[in-house]
Write a protein that holds these residues in place. Structure first.
Motif: not given
Length: 269
Positions: A266-269, A110-115, A214-219
């Motif tokens: 948080d603010r990074s989103w 289960p890939h979630f992001a290209s990264s 996991e950098k979910l905010r980039d998905i």
């Protein structure tokens, strides 16, 4: 002479246009008949599918699904897997877990992001397959495996897929595996605590973190769903936060309790 030529030329153009119109009409008529036949076939297939789902899930007469329809559907899939498992002395001790093992082995990691690291995700998926296989054969003791964190990826992948990617094939496979594991722990009087993303939890029950490793905010799908849910979370009480992801499940049992760790905005989103 010029008038006769013009008249003949106009007749030719008229005949060509008439032929084109007739051909277009015939093509359109045949296309409509074909589309009608395809639509009728789709309706027949939808009717069959609706009846099958109704038989499996207990679809009520007023067209509503019962609250446990997903569990019924997963159980039906598990029963289908059990039907192909060996019987007699060689039968597995945990046939539903064996069916879950077959389901996990049949889907892609289960890939979630290209990264995402393809190797890392594939390794985690293989470990989940081996875990379920070991639990089914009773080679693995579930309680120590839970305490050691061996079940973290299985349960967290399940929750993430269920909340953000319900349309993927991996979701059903991980859902079946998770429900089989939950039932296994229930029989051992251990309650798994894995908050569903986009739900609201209290700091009394969870450990909050903003470390989005996991950098979910980039998905985009997760980010959009998170902000939409956050906008509806209008009146948060003290100590309450919106769950973005369950990073580590918790549990409550005879040997103690551990709080789950959840990712919040948080603010990074």
């Amino acid at each position: 002479m010029g008038i006769e030529f013009t008249s003949a030329f106009a007749q030719i153009i008229f005949l060509v246009l008439l032929a084109a119109f007739v051909i277009a009409g015939v093509w359109l008529f045949r296309r409509l008949r074909t589309n009608e036949a395809q639509l009728a076939a789709v309706r027949r297939e939808n009717g069959k599918l609706r009846n099958e789902i109704a038989n499996i899930t207990g679809w009520t007469a007023n067209g509503r699904l019962p609250e446990d329809w997903q569990e019924r559907l997963r159980n039906d899939k598990a029963a289908a897997g059990v039907a192909h498992s060996p019987a007699g002395p060689d039968a597995p001790a945990e046939p539903v877990l064996l069916a879950a093992h077959h389901a996990l082995a049949s889907v892609e990691p289960p890939h979630f992001a290209s990264s995402d690291s393809a190797d890392e995700v594939s390794r985690a998926h293989r470990r989940n397959i081996e875990l379920i296989e070991g639990l089914a054969a009773e080679r693995i003791d579930p309680v120590p495996a839970l305490a050691n964190g061996d079940m973290d990826k299985l349960l967290c992948f399940w929750r993430r897929l269920e909340a953000y990617f319900p349309d993927r094939a991996e979701t059903d496979a991980y859902g079946l595996a998770a429900y089989a594991v939950l039932d296994l722990f229930k029989r051992r009087e251990v309650q798994i605590i894995a908050p569903r993303p986009l739900s609201v939890e209290s700091v009394k029950n969870c450990v909050f973190t903003t470390d989005d490793s996991e950098k979910l905010r980039d998905i985009s799908r997760i980010r959009t769903a998170a902000f939409a849910a956050s906008s509806r979370f209008a009146n948060p009480k003290g100590g309450e936060e919106l769950v973005i992801d369950c990073e580590r499940p918790g549990w409550n049992g005879p040997n103690g309790r551990k709080s789950p760790r959840i990712l919040i905005l948080d603010r990074s989103w």
